[in-house]
Scaffold this motif. Structure first.
Motif, mmCIF file in Angstrom:
data_model
loop_
_atom_site.group_PDB
_atom_site.id
_atom_site.type_symbol
_atom_site.label_atom_id
_atom_site.label_comp_id
_atom_site.label_asym_id
_atom_site.label_seq_id
_atom_site.Cartn_x
_atom_site.Cartn_y
_atom_site.Cartn_z
ATOM 1 N N THR A 43 0.825 -1.205 0.000
ATOM 2 C CA THR A 43 0.000 0.000 0.000
ATOM 3 C C THR A 43 0.857 1.252 0.000
ATOM 4 O O THR A 43 0.574 2.220 -0.717
ATOM 5 C CB THR A 43 -0.950 0.010 1.211
ATOM 6 N N ALA A 44 1.914 1.241 0.814
ATOM 7 C CA ALA A 44 2.829 2.384 0.802
ATOM 8 C C ALA A 44 3.436 2.558 -0.581
ATOM 9 O O ALA A 44 3.567 3.683 -1.090
ATOM 10 C CB ALA A 44 3.926 2.181 1.844
ATOM 11 N N PHE A 45 3.793 1.461 -1.207
ATOM 12 C CA PHE A 45 4.363 1.480 -2.553
ATOM 13 C C PHE A 45 3.376 2.080 -3.547
ATOM 14 O O PHE A 45 3.733 2.928 -4.376
ATOM 15 C CB PHE A 45 4.717 0.045 -2.948
ATOM 16 N N GLY A 52 11.340 -2.125 -3.280
ATOM 17 C CA GLY A 52 12.133 -1.106 -2.600
ATOM 18 C C GLY A 52 13.024 -0.330 -3.556
ATOM 19 O O GLY A 52 13.107 0.900 -3.500
ATOM 20 N N LEU A 53 13.665 -1.058 -4.477
ATOM 21 C CA LEU A 53 14.595 -0.414 -5.398
ATOM 22 C C LEU A 53 13.875 0.487 -6.397
ATOM 23 O O LEU A 53 14.295 1.632 -6.628
ATOM 24 C CB LEU A 53 15.397 -1.488 -6.148
ATOM 25 N N THR A 54 12.794 0.010 -6.997
ATOM 26 C CA THR A 54 12.129 0.811 -8.031
ATOM 27 C C THR A 54 11.435 2.038 -7.446
ATOM 28 O O THR A 54 11.318 3.061 -8.130
ATOM 29 C CB THR A 54 11.116 -0.035 -8.817
ATOM 30 N N PHE A 55 10.965 1.956 -6.182
ATOM 31 C CA PHE A 55 10.374 3.147 -5.567
ATOM 32 C C PHE A 55 11.430 4.238 -5.430
ATOM 33 O O PHE A 55 11.176 5.419 -5.727
ATOM 34 C CB PHE A 55 9.780 2.811 -4.198
ATOM 35 N N MET A 56 12.628 3.841 -5.004
ATOM 36 C CA MET A 56 13.712 4.826 -4.879
ATOM 37 C C MET A 56 14.076 5.425 -6.233
ATOM 38 O O MET A 56 14.268 6.633 -6.366
ATOM 39 C CB MET A 56 14.942 4.172 -4.237
ATOM 40 N N VAL A 79 -5.975 -3.036 8.484
ATOM 41 C CA VAL A 79 -5.227 -2.231 9.449
ATOM 42 C C VAL A 79 -3.841 -1.914 8.895
ATOM 43 O O VAL A 79 -3.385 -0.763 8.914
ATOM 44 C CB VAL A 79 -5.119 -2.962 10.801
ATOM 45 N N ASN A 80 -3.157 -2.936 8.374
ATOM 46 C CA ASN A 80 -1.835 -2.695 7.807
ATOM 47 C C ASN A 80 -1.913 -1.885 6.522
ATOM 48 O O ASN A 80 -0.996 -1.115 6.210
ATOM 49 C CB ASN A 80 -1.111 -4.020 7.565
ATOM 50 N N GLY A 81 -3.010 -2.053 5.758
ATOM 51 C CA GLY A 81 -3.205 -1.201 4.591
ATOM 52 C C GLY A 81 -3.360 0.254 4.993
ATOM 53 O O GLY A 81 -2.864 1.161 4.313
ATOM 54 N N SER A 82 -4.034 0.465 6.124
ATOM 55 C CA SER A 82 -4.191 1.831 6.626
ATOM 56 C C SER A 82 -2.851 2.409 7.066
ATOM 57 O O SER A 82 -2.549 3.580 6.818
ATOM 58 C CB SER A 82 -5.168 1.845 7.809
ATOM 59 N N LEU A 83 -2.041 1.563 7.703
ATOM 60 C CA LEU A 83 -0.692 2.021 8.065
ATOM 61 C C LEU A 83 0.136 2.265 6.812
ATOM 62 O O LEU A 83 0.972 3.172 6.774
ATOM 63 C CB LEU A 83 -0.020 0.977 8.962
ATOM 64 N N GLY A 84 -0.121 1.460 5.766
ATOM 65 C CA GLY A 84 0.536 1.700 4.487
ATOM 66 C C GLY A 84 0.099 3.019 3.874
ATOM 67 O O GLY A 84 0.914 3.738 3.276
ATOM 68 N N ASN A 85 -1.193 3.343 4.018
ATOM 69 C CA ASN A 85 -1.673 4.656 3.584
ATOM 70 C C ASN A 85 -0.960 5.764 4.340
ATOM 71 O O ASN A 85 -0.632 6.819 3.777
ATOM 72 C CB ASN A 85 -3.191 4.770 3.817
ATOM 73 N N LEU A 86 -0.736 5.510 5.634
ATOM 74 C CA LEU A 86 -0.040 6.485 6.463
ATOM 75 C C LEU A 86 1.397 6.671 5.976
ATOM 76 O O LEU A 86 1.893 7.802 5.871
ATOM 77 C CB LEU A 86 -0.041 6.010 7.912
ATOM 78 N N LEU A 87 2.051 5.535 5.654
ATOM 79 C CA LEU A 87 3.426 5.611 5.156
ATOM 80 C C LEU A 87 3.466 6.211 3.755
ATOM 81 O O LEU A 87 4.300 7.080 3.458
ATOM 82 C CB LEU A 87 4.047 4.213 5.157
ATOM 83 N N GLY A 88 2.570 5.740 2.879
ATOM 84 C CA GLY A 88 2.573 6.222 1.504
ATOM 85 C C GLY A 88 1.987 7.612 1.339
ATOM 86 O O GLY A 88 2.286 8.295 0.355
ATOM 87 N N LEU A 93 13.481 2.218 1.292
ATOM 88 C CA LEU A 93 14.142 1.323 2.238
ATOM 89 C C LEU A 93 13.148 0.734 3.238
ATOM 90 O O LEU A 93 13.233 -0.448 3.597
ATOM 91 C CB LEU A 93 15.250 2.076 2.981
ATOM 92 N N VAL A 94 12.200 1.548 3.683
ATOM 93 C CA VAL A 94 11.187 1.052 4.619
ATOM 94 C C VAL A 94 10.300 0.008 3.940
ATOM 95 O O VAL A 94 9.969 -1.035 4.530
ATOM 96 C CB VAL A 94 10.340 2.217 5.169
ATOM 97 N N ILE A 95 9.909 0.262 2.705
ATOM 98 C CA ILE A 95 9.094 -0.707 1.961
ATOM 99 C C ILE A 95 9.817 -2.047 1.856
ATOM 100 O O ILE A 95 9.234 -3.115 2.074
ATOM 101 C CB ILE A 95 8.756 -0.151 0.564
ATOM 102 N N PHE A 96 11.099 -2.010 1.521
ATOM 103 C CA PHE A 96 11.886 -3.241 1.439
ATOM 104 C C PHE A 96 11.879 -3.989 2.771
ATOM 105 O O PHE A 96 11.658 -5.211 2.822
ATOM 106 C CB PHE A 96 13.323 -2.913 1.028
ATOM 107 N N ALA A 97 12.112 -3.286 3.871
ATOM 108 C CA ALA A 97 12.177 -3.925 5.180
ATOM 109 C C ALA A 97 10.844 -4.565 5.562
ATOM 110 O O ALA A 97 10.801 -5.689 6.092
ATOM 111 C CB ALA A 97 12.593 -2.895 6.239
#
Length: 446
Positions: A22-24, A90-94, A153-162, A189-193
């Motif tokens: 979701t962040a991605f 992770g790499l392509t987002f960067m 819930v994690n999608g929502s946290l992904g929305n928060l990150l993204g 880097l966070v997405i990769f982790a």
């Protein structure tokens, strides 16, 4: 129903994949504004590039799903793709936010198109096998709903990150190109982790062993999916829902900056309040889905969310901060229902296919499901670019400030509030024909 309840570690571990994905995906919607305001790409062309990359991704999704169905490894059929996808995403987002400013408009278009294709491929490598896993992990429809509540819930946290984190990081590093580039590196880097954590924590998930000699060929899998009426209805409703979400999300950065005349920090605030509302609402939507059925709960959630989206219409520059926070929270309450319920229906339709035919083609179903997601996102993003172009939005290079005409602000408002709501209501109408619930699934069971 067969199968034991899943452990908390598997609920959390599997759903972490959604946080990263979701962040991605949400962070990638900033690319539309990045193209128009920093690469001097006309908005209609930027929307078209975005849409074509999503369409390519959609075509590739069923292929990755079928490949994962046929994969045999000590990690199972799906998890090798989770490992490769974590690195790729992770790499392509960067890379996407660290592309050099091209000397010509043609060069910028070619470079960004290539980056978006890499971006889309990376998403497919992880997401398609990932979405096939719930049907293998448990046979219980309500367990799947619980899995999807963790996913939401994690999608929502992904929305928060993204959303919130990306906007906040851009502002923290001073905005402009430097802000976007630093944000891309940190969030990548966070997405990769996070995606690597999903791979690691799902190592104890139940696996289905498939005899490849009896496994149906790719064309037969596609025909079987198209004959699965619940799956086809779900796909049709999801196409409208993701078109709505794509249009609403892609226009959000423009709405906050141009209509409300507020900074990216407030875009982050809207994402944060949306996240809080979505998480808080999960117990209610789980209860309602079990008591009234998933179809009814989806209908109520969709109608409520449509009203909240329309509530943005009268507001412009000078809007009180408490109003923005309140609407964000209210939108999250509805979002939590329609996302969780629609996602929990996918493994139900896959299980339905298994029960009526014995076919274990979870990857192909997940590939088609995500293909429709991408098509919906493509429709939403391209519609935003088209609307902005039709209403006279003026592109710029390297973030040079441009005064937009009143017509462009009108187009942004219509995209964010009205046109996206139309797609959402169409999704609700289609979902009224969805036939599965726990009772009908039990009747089909052994």
């Amino acid at each position: 129903m067969t199968g034991e309840p899943l452990s908390l570690k598997l609920y959390i571990g599997w759903s972490l994949g959604t946080l990263g994905l979701t962040a991605f995906m949400v962070g990638s919607y900033l690319l539309l504004r990045f193209m128009t305001d920093y690469m001097a790409v006309p908005p209609a062309v930027a929307g078209l590039i975005f849409a074509l990359a999503k369409i390519y991704d959609g075509i590739a999704d069923p292929i990755f799903g079928s490949l994962s169905d046929r994969t045999q490894s000590r990690w199972g059929r799906r998890r090798p793709y989770l490992l490769g996808g974590a690195f790729a995403c992770g790499l392509t987002f960067m890379l996407a936010f660290n592309a050099p400013v091209a000397a010509t408009q043609t060069g910028a278009i070619i470079m960004l198109a290539a980056l978006l294709i890499l971006h889309a491929t990376s998403y497919a490598i992880f997401a398609v096998p990932y979405m096939a896993m719930p049907a293998e992990m448990t046979d219980r429809p309500h367990e799947r709903s619980k899995m999807m509540s963790f996913r939401v819930v994690n999608g929502s946290l992904g929305n928060l990150l993204g959303g919130w984190a990306t906007a906040t990081l851009i502002a923290y590093f001073g905005g402009g190109l430097v802000g976007h580039r630093m944000m891309g590196i940190i969030v990548g880097l966070v997405i990769f982790a996070v995606l690597m954590s999903c791979f690691w924590l799902t190592r104890g998930a139940r696996l289905r062993v498939v005899d490849m000699k009896t496994h149906p060929p790719y064309k037969a899998q596609m025909k079987a999916a198209l004959r699965n009426r619940p799956f086809v209805i779900l796909q049709s409703a999801k196409l409208m829902l993701l078109s709505a979400a794509g249009m609403h999300t892609a226009s959000a950065a423009f709405f906050v900056q141009r209509r409300l005349e507020m900074s990216d920090a407030w875009l982050g605030t809207i994402y944060a309040t949306l996240t809080i509302g979505t998480i808080v609402a999960q117990p209610f939507w789980l209860w309602l889905a079990r008591r009234q059925g998933k179809r009814t709960a989806y209908t109520l959630g969709g109608l409520y969310t449509a009203l909240v989206w329309l509530a943005w219409l009268p507001f412009g520059p000078g809007t009180a901060e408490w109003i923005i926070i309140t609407i964000g929270l209210l939108a999250g309450l509805g979002n939590g229902g329609i996302v969780m319920i629609s996602q929990s229906m996918l493994p139900d339709t896959i299980e339905y296919q298994y029960r009526i035919s014995g076919q274990q083609i979870e990857g192909s179903f997940a590939g088609l499901y995500i293909m429709v997601e991408k098509l919906g996102q493509a429709i939403g993003a391209s519609m935003v670019g088209l609307v902005l172009g039709l209403f006279g939005y003026i592109e710029s290079k390297a973030g040079v400030a441009v005064d937009q005409p009143a017509s462009a602000i009108t187009g942004i408002t219509l995209a964010y509030c009205v046109f996206s709501t139309g797609f959402l209501l169409a999704s609700v109408a289609v979902m009224r024909f969805y036939p599965l619930d726990e009772r009908t699934m039990a009747l089909r069971g052994a």
